[in-house]
Design a protein around this motif. Structure first.
Motif, PDB file in Angstrom:
ATOM      1  N   LEU A 101       0.953  -0.832  -0.163  1.00 39.25           N
ATOM      2  CA  LEU A 101      -0.048  -0.302   0.034  1.00 39.25           C
ATOM      3  C   LEU A 101       0.528   1.249  -0.111  1.00 39.25           C
ATOM      4  O   LEU A 101       1.850   1.349   0.859  1.00 39.25           O
ATOM      5  N   VAL A 102       0.992   2.156  -1.004  1.00 35.37           N
ATOM      6  CA  VAL A 102       1.956   2.902  -1.613  1.00 35.37           C
ATOM      7  C   VAL A 102       1.554   4.122  -1.707  1.00 35.37           C
ATOM      8  O   VAL A 102       0.249   4.523  -1.801  1.00 35.37           O
ATOM      9  N   GLY A 103       2.225   5.456  -1.075  1.00 40.90           N
ATOM     10  CA  GLY A 103       1.860   6.588  -1.093  1.00 40.90           C
ATOM     11  C   GLY A 103       3.320   7.379  -2.739  1.00 40.90           C
ATOM     12  O   GLY A 103       4.353   7.464  -2.059  1.00 40.90           O
ATOM     13  N   GLN A 104       2.707   7.543  -3.360  1.00 39.52           N
ATOM     14  CA  GLN A 104       3.791   7.990  -4.253  1.00 39.52           C
ATOM     15  C   GLN A 104       4.581   9.163  -3.770  1.00 39.52           C
ATOM     16  O   GLN A 104       5.608   8.645  -4.085  1.00 39.52           O
ATOM     17  N   GLU A 105       4.341  10.140  -3.416  1.00 35.37           N
ATOM     18  CA  GLU A 105       4.388  11.186  -3.060  1.00 35.37           C
ATOM     19  C   GLU A 105       5.538  11.425  -2.087  1.00 35.37           C
ATOM     20  O   GLU A 105       4.492  10.815  -0.401  1.00 35.37           O
ATOM     21  N   ALA A 106       6.342  12.294  -1.808  1.00 36.73           N
ATOM     22  CA  ALA A 106       7.472  12.490  -0.288  1.00 36.73           C
ATOM     23  C   ALA A 106       5.896  13.033   0.918  1.00 36.73           C
ATOM     24  O   ALA A 106       6.786  12.954   2.037  1.00 36.73           O
ATOM     25  N   SER A 107       4.722  13.903   0.296  1.00 35.61           N
ATOM     26  CA  SER A 107       4.018  14.395   1.192  1.00 35.61           C
ATOM     27  C   SER A 107       2.855  13.850   1.247  1.00 35.61           C
ATOM     28  O   SER A 107       1.852  13.680   1.238  1.00 35.61           O
ATOM     29  N   ALA A 108       2.781  12.296   1.403  1.00 34.82           N
ATOM     30  CA  ALA A 108       1.376  11.533   1.136  1.00 34.82           C
ATOM     31  C   ALA A 108       1.333  11.501   2.082  1.00 34.82           C
ATOM     32  O   ALA A 108       1.950  10.787   3.235  1.00 34.82           O
ATOM     33  N   LEU A 109      -0.505  11.346   1.636  1.00 35.47           N
ATOM     34  CA  LEU A 109      -0.596  11.154   3.534  1.00 35.47           C
ATOM     35  C   LEU A 109      -2.148  10.013   3.198  1.00 35.47           C
ATOM     36  O   LEU A 109      -2.952  11.207   2.833  1.00 35.47           O
ATOM     37  N   ILE A 110      -2.173   8.571   3.319  1.00 34.58           N
ATOM     38  CA  ILE A 110      -3.106   8.488   3.460  1.00 34.58           C
ATOM     39  C   ILE A 110      -3.738   7.101   4.146  1.00 34.58           C
ATOM     40  O   ILE A 110      -3.042   6.885   5.170  1.00 34.58           O
ATOM     41  N   GLU A 111      -5.182   7.206   4.486  1.00 32.86           N
ATOM     42  CA  GLU A 111      -5.799   6.368   5.153  1.00 32.86           C
ATOM     43  C   GLU A 111      -6.877   5.110   4.233  1.00 32.86           C
ATOM     44  O   GLU A 111      -6.942   5.357   3.983  1.00 32.86           O
ATOM     45  N   TRP A 112      -5.649   3.770   5.018  1.00 30.20           N
ATOM     46  CA  TRP A 112      -6.059   2.838   4.409  1.00 30.20           C
ATOM     47  C   TRP A 112      -7.219   1.973   5.190  1.00 30.20           C
ATOM     48  O   TRP A 112      -6.800   1.616   6.454  1.00 30.20           O
ATOM     49  N   GLY A 113      -7.899   1.552   4.284  1.00 28.89           N
ATOM     50  CA  GLY A 113      -9.042   0.689   4.721  1.00 28.89           C
ATOM     51  C   GLY A 113      -8.560  -0.997   4.772  1.00 28.89           C
ATOM     52  O   GLY A 113      -7.390  -1.438   4.182  1.00 28.89           O
ATOM     53  N   PRO A 114      -9.656  -1.325   5.174  1.00 29.55           N
ATOM     54  CA  PRO A 114      -9.156  -3.482   4.848  1.00 29.55           C
ATOM     55  C   PRO A 114      -8.854  -3.717   3.381  1.00 29.55           C
ATOM     56  O   PRO A 114      -9.320  -3.558   2.669  1.00 29.55           O
ATOM     57  N   VAL A 115      -7.756  -4.541   3.283  1.00 31.43           N
ATOM     58  CA  VAL A 115      -7.803  -5.706   2.708  1.00 31.43           C
ATOM     59  C   VAL A 115      -8.066  -6.978   2.442  1.00 31.43           C
ATOM     60  O   VAL A 115      -7.772  -8.078   3.316  1.00 31.43           O
ATOM     61  N   PHE A 116      -9.488  -6.702   0.343  1.00 32.98           N
ATOM     62  CA  PHE A 116      -9.679  -7.876   0.561  1.00 32.98           C
ATOM     63  C   PHE A 116      -9.447  -8.434  -0.753  1.00 32.98           C
ATOM     64  O   PHE A 116      -9.065  -7.991  -2.163  1.00 32.98           O
ATOM     65  N   MET A 117      -8.729  -9.778  -0.545  1.00 32.62           N
ATOM     66  CA  MET A 117      -7.979 -10.447  -1.829  1.00 32.62           C
ATOM     67  C   MET A 117      -7.712 -11.565  -1.349  1.00 32.62           C
ATOM     68  O   MET A 117      -7.865 -12.609  -0.009  1.00 32.62           O
ATOM     69  N   HIS A 118      -8.232 -12.327  -2.778  1.00 31.42           N
ATOM     70  CA  HIS A 118      -8.619 -13.907  -2.661  1.00 31.42           C
ATOM     71  C   HIS A 118      -8.287 -14.353  -4.152  1.00 31.42           C
ATOM     72  O   HIS A 118      -8.288 -13.548  -5.244  1.00 31.42           O
ATOM     73  N   PRO A 119      -8.024 -15.752  -3.890  1.00 29.21           N
ATOM     74  CA  PRO A 119      -8.382 -16.115  -5.652  1.00 29.21           C
ATOM     75  C   PRO A 119      -9.296 -15.815  -5.870  1.00 29.21           C
ATOM     76  O   PRO A 119     -10.226 -15.483  -5.679  1.00 29.21           O
ATOM     77  N   ALA A 120      -9.290 -15.701  -7.219  1.00 32.64           N
ATOM     78  CA  ALA A 120     -10.756 -15.347  -8.041  1.00 32.64           C
ATOM     79  C   ALA A 120     -11.800 -16.141  -8.563  1.00 32.64           C
ATOM     80  O   ALA A 120     -12.688 -16.158  -8.280  1.00 32.64           O
ATOM     81  N   ASP A 121     -11.241 -17.242  -8.164  1.00 29.48           N
ATOM     82  CA  ASP A 121     -12.656 -18.487  -8.384  1.00 29.48           C
ATOM     83  C   ASP A 121     -12.482 -19.164  -7.501  1.00 29.48           C
ATOM     84  O   ASP A 121     -13.143 -20.322  -7.032  1.00 29.48           O
ATOM     85  N   ALA A 122     -11.746 -18.411  -6.216  1.00 30.73           N
ATOM     86  CA  ALA A 122     -11.993 -18.869  -4.486  1.00 30.73           C
ATOM     87  C   ALA A 122     -13.770 -19.058  -4.431  1.00 30.73           C
ATOM     88  O   ALA A 122     -14.229 -18.080  -4.453  1.00 30.73           O
ATOM     89  N   LYS A 123     -13.697 -20.430  -4.388  1.00 33.28           N
ATOM     90  CA  LYS A 123     -15.507 -20.653  -2.960  1.00 33.28           C
ATOM     91  C   LYS A 123     -15.278 -20.908  -1.421  1.00 33.28           C
ATOM     92  O   LYS A 123     -16.394 -20.602  -1.353  1.00 33.28           O
ATOM     93  N   ARG A 124     -14.238 -21.417  -1.138  1.00 28.70           N
ATOM     94  CA  ARG A 124     -14.377 -20.754  -0.082  1.00 28.70           C
ATOM     95  C   ARG A 124     -12.754 -20.448   0.624  1.00 28.70           C
ATOM     96  O   ARG A 124     -12.108 -20.313   0.300  1.00 28.70           O
ATOM     97  N   ILE A 125     -13.000 -19.341   1.605  1.00 29.09           N
ATOM     98  CA  ILE A 125     -11.624 -19.087   2.648  1.00 29.09           C
ATOM     99  C   ILE A 125     -11.786 -19.202   3.739  1.00 29.09           C
ATOM    100  O   ILE A 125     -12.424 -19.340   4.573  1.00 29.09           O
ATOM    101  N   GLN A 126     -10.665 -19.684   4.431  1.00 31.56           N
ATOM    102  CA  GLN A 126     -10.978 -19.655   6.129  1.00 31.56           C
ATOM    103  C   GLN A 126     -10.833 -18.980   7.143  1.00 31.56           C
ATOM    104  O   GLN A 126     -10.720 -17.900   6.799  1.00 31.56           O
TER     105      GLN A 126
END
Length: 194
Positions: free
Chosen positions: A141-166
């Motif tokens: 999770l990147v802020g490109q500029e030296a003065s960047a200030l960014i609030e990041w929410g939760p990261v939703f990531m899963h295999p595209a074909d996933a039917k079940r996640i633990q």
């Protein structure tokens, strides 16, 4: 066990928890598992009535391309497609999401727009495919500029074909899970909608 059940049945409040293969994706364990590079990171707690997520991470850059990196992820097989959505609030600068192929030391090509400059809450939604020789990835999770200030929410990531996640080990019955809302994989990225 009975005390845990009583606390979860009678004293707990429902919270949004991301369905994700990323460790500490909802920041419930503070910044554990998230490494800062050229930046500082701090857990933020949502407050009523403006709370969007229970917890977020505030990225404050100390130089250009500052980032927070997730712990390494091994839960996706080489050549698999993945889906990634991260809500964020840009306060200044440009927010960017990178999926890093740690095995080969390169960024993975993403389908969709991986940057955002609009102020206020929005999100970055991308898909991609792991290289055939990739065994380990990280989410940056990147802020490109030296003065960047960014609030990041939760990261939703899963295999595209996933039917079940633990689910978390504390989830012992259907009563421990509230409504599950699906985020469909958009067909613009892989041609395979969900």
């Amino acid at each position: 066990r009975l005390r845990d059940e009583a606390l979860t049945s009678y004293c707990s409040q429902w919270q949004r928890v991301p369905v994700s293969i990323v460790t500490n994706a909802g920041y419930f364990d503070g910044v554990t598992g998230w490494t800062a590079d050229n930046s500082t990171r701090a857990q933020q707690t949502g407050t009523f009535p403006t709370e969007v997520w229970p917890y977020t991470i505030l990225l404050t850059n100390s130089g250009a391309n500052g980032r927070i990196s997730s712990a390494s992820i091994y839960a996706i097989r080489a050549s698999d497609y993945f889906y990634l959505y991260v809500p964020m609030s840009v306060r200044s600068g440009t927010a960017e999401v990178i999926v890093r192929d740690v095995t080969n030391g390169a960024n993975i090509s993403l389908n969709g727009t991986a940057t955002e400059t609009r102020r206020g809450w929005s999100g970055i939604e991308v898909t991609g495919q792991l290289p055939a020789t990739c065994d380990e990835i990280q989410v940056w999770l990147v802020g490109q500029e030296a003065s960047a200030l960014i609030e990041w929410g939760p990261v939703f990531m899963h295999p595209a074909d996933a039917k079940r996640i633990q689910l978390d080990a504390r989830v012992t019955t259907n009563d421990n899970v509230g409504p599950v809302h699906a985020l469909s994989d958009f067909p613009f990225a892989t041609g395979r909608g969900g």
